[in-house]
Design an enzyme around this catalytic site. Structure first.
Site, PDB file in Angstrom:
ATOM      1  N   GLU A 154       0.772  -1.153   0.020  1.00  0.00           N
ATOM      2  CA  GLU A 154      -0.278  -0.029   0.137  1.00  0.00           C
ATOM      3  C   GLU A 154       0.789   0.982   0.141  1.00  0.00           C
ATOM      4  O   GLU A 154       0.929   2.592  -0.246  1.00  0.00           O
ATOM      5  CB  GLU A 154      -0.942  -0.155   1.591  1.00  0.00           C
ATOM      6  CG  GLU A 154      -2.312  -0.620   1.104  1.00  0.00           C
ATOM      7  CD  GLU A 154      -3.190  -0.445   0.155  1.00  0.00           C
ATOM      8  OE1 GLU A 154      -3.262   0.550  -0.633  1.00  0.00           O
ATOM      9  OE2 GLU A 154      -3.354  -1.546  -0.339  1.00  0.00           O
ATOM     10  N   ASP A 203      -6.426   8.620   0.064  1.00  0.00           N
ATOM     11  CA  ASP A 203      -5.828   6.842   0.383  1.00  0.00           C
ATOM     12  C   ASP A 203      -5.008   7.524   1.139  1.00  0.00           C
ATOM     13  O   ASP A 203      -3.782   8.631   1.233  1.00  0.00           O
ATOM     14  CB  ASP A 203      -5.101   6.395   0.009  1.00  0.00           C
ATOM     15  CG  ASP A 203      -6.590   5.234  -0.809  1.00  0.00           C
ATOM     16  OD1 ASP A 203      -7.646   5.763  -0.625  1.00  0.00           O
ATOM     17  OD2 ASP A 203      -6.108   4.787  -2.125  1.00  0.00           O
TER      18      ASP A 203
END
Length: 129
Positions: A35, A52
């Site tokens: 991520e 994000d």
């Protein structure tokens, strides 16, 4: 802050992520690797206008408030900036909420595509935990 692999594993363990909802620590470290590359300050804008944030790339449409995402739910009741701290407390607390939401770690696309069904224990191998 860019965490070392074992450093992040230790912090995640300290905050109670090991086997949280049945997901071993290696799953969480693997997710963080793909991520954010272990970078607590990582941010990525999505096509829907949401962003994000942090080591686990937690999304502003649902989980945090960044003041610029239309229709944000802020289900973790935190400013998104809290997810960029070198102290991962807010990130872990929010991640616990996300993983309890019904889809488990499938909520993280990188986990689903790159960690799920692999030897995730490799991510904590050699760490003194």
């Amino acid at each position: 802050k860019v965490f070392g692999r074992c450093e992040l594993a230790a912090a995640m363990k300290r905050h109670g992520l090991d086997n949280y909802r049945g997901y071993s620590l290696g799953n969480w470290v693997c997710a963080a690797k793909f991520e954010s590359n272990f970078n607590s300050q990582a941010t990525n804008r999505n096509t829907d206008g949401s962003t994000d944030y942090g080591v686990l790339q937690i999304n502003s449409r649902w989980w945090c408030n960044d003041g610029r995402t239309p229709g944000s739910r802020n289900l973790c009741n935190i400013p998104c900036s809290a997810l960029l701290s070198s102290d991962i407390t807010a990130t872990v607390n929010c991640a616990k909420k996300i993983v309890s939401d019904g889809n488990g770690m499938n909520a993280w696309v990188a986990w689903r595509n790159r960690c799920k069904g692999t030897d995730v224990h490799a991510w904590i191998r050699g760490c003194r935990l």
